[in-house]
Design a protein around this motif. Structure first.
Motif, PDB file in Angstrom:
ATOM      1  N   GLU A  29      80.179  73.509  73.975  1.00  0.00           N
ATOM      2  CA  GLU A  29      79.287  72.482  73.414  1.00  0.00           C
ATOM      3  C   GLU A  29      77.831  72.808  73.701  1.00  0.00           C
ATOM      4  O   GLU A  29      76.961  72.617  72.846  1.00  0.00           O
ATOM      5  CB  GLU A  29      79.644  71.098  73.977  1.00  0.00           C
ATOM      6  CG  GLU A  29      80.941  70.537  73.455  1.00  0.00           C
ATOM      7  CD  GLU A  29      80.947  70.358  71.938  1.00  0.00           C
ATOM      8  OE1 GLU A  29      79.924  69.917  71.378  1.00  0.00           O
ATOM      9  OE2 GLU A  29      81.972  70.683  71.320  1.00  0.00           O
ATOM     10  N   ARG A  57      76.817  75.572  71.360  1.00  0.00           N
ATOM     11  CA  ARG A  57      76.601  75.042  70.012  1.00  0.00           C
ATOM     12  C   ARG A  57      75.257  74.340  69.903  1.00  0.00           C
ATOM     13  O   ARG A  57      74.559  74.453  68.896  1.00  0.00           O
ATOM     14  CB  ARG A  57      77.729  74.076  69.648  1.00  0.00           C
ATOM     15  CG  ARG A  57      79.022  74.745  69.312  1.00  0.00           C
ATOM     16  CD  ARG A  57      80.076  73.735  68.939  1.00  0.00           C
ATOM     17  NE  ARG A  57      81.327  74.397  68.603  1.00  0.00           N
ATOM     18  CZ  ARG A  57      82.487  73.807  68.543  1.00  0.00           C
ATOM     19  NH1 ARG A  57      82.581  72.509  68.804  1.00  0.00           N
ATOM     20  NH2 ARG A  57      83.568  74.481  68.240  1.00  0.00           N
ATOM     21  N   SER A  86      72.572  76.970  69.799  1.00  0.00           N
ATOM     22  CA  SER A  86      72.602  77.610  68.481  1.00  0.00           C
ATOM     23  C   SER A  86      71.935  76.720  67.431  1.00  0.00           C
ATOM     24  O   SER A  86      71.195  77.219  66.565  1.00  0.00           O
ATOM     25  CB  SER A  86      74.045  77.893  68.081  1.00  0.00           C
ATOM     26  OG  SER A  86      74.126  78.438  66.797  1.00  0.00           O
ATOM     27  N   ALA A  87      72.158  75.418  67.517  1.00  0.00           N
ATOM     28  CA  ALA A  87      71.539  74.498  66.565  1.00  0.00           C
ATOM     29  C   ALA A  87      70.021  74.495  66.731  1.00  0.00           C
ATOM     30  O   ALA A  87      69.276  74.468  65.741  1.00  0.00           O
ATOM     31  CB  ALA A  87      72.098  73.091  66.752  1.00  0.00           C
TER      32      ALA A  87
END
Length: 186
Positions: free
Chosen positions: A157, A160, A163-164
């Motif tokens: 998480e 992620r 990465s966002a």
């Protein structure tokens, strides 16, 4: 409670619990056996089909149907019933995998258990098999695996989210490169 008056190793008669005077100069103590249900708890160590050791906790109530048969057998209630329960639990678990043991509610065959202990004047009325307990080292390994899984999920998480953020910055850089006039508006 019932008591057996035993003289010279043989049963003379059945009496209530207590001390009875059989002659003027001496008292004979009556050997007593409870004729009501007795609750027993057993922990049975056994192995699964894969050879994993598990401990099964069994609780059951035993009823003494025939006090004389029990006395003549020379055995105790606990010994007779625990031997029969251990045999049945070990036979049951030996045919199952560890996952099967953990996922299913184990039940003992009451008729088979009663047939094994009937010759001693006993019967069982209630049986309950608790979920199995695993050996400490195996339980620690399972707990460590669960902690590692949760840590990996948290790290995923977090990755992620990073990465966002990176995608957001990349999109912002691309938009400002393609449209330099937007920077002047800001």
């Amino acid at each position: 409670m019932q008591g057996l008056l035993i003289r010279d190793g043989s049963i003379v008669r059945t009496l209530g619990t207590g001390t009875y005077r059989t002659s003027i100069f001496r008292n004979e103590t009556i050997t007593t056996y409870p004729a009501v249900a007795q609750a027993y708890g057993y922990s049975v160590n056994t192995r699964t089909k894969e050879g994993v050791t598990v401990t099964i906790d069994v609780t059951l109530d035993t009823l003494i149907d025939d006090v004389e048969e029990l006395h003549l057998s020379g055995k105790g209630v606990y010994d007779v019933v625990s031997r029969a329960v251990t045999k049945q639990v070990q036979t049951l678990v030996a045919t199952m995998t560890l996952n099967d043991v953990l996922e299913t509610l184990l039940t003992l065959d009451g008729d088979m258990l009663n047939s094994e202990i009937r010759e001693y004047g006993l019967s069982t009325t209630v049986m309950l098999v608790q979920p199995p307990r695993l050996p400490r080292n195996l339980q620690n390994a399972i707990d460590a695996q669960e902690v590692a899984r949760q840590r990996a999920k948290a790290e995923l998480e977090e990755a992620r989210g990073r990465s966002a953020v990176i995608r957001h910055y990349a999109n912002t850089a691309k938009v400002t490169k393609d449209n330099p006039d937007l920077l002047r508006l800001l």
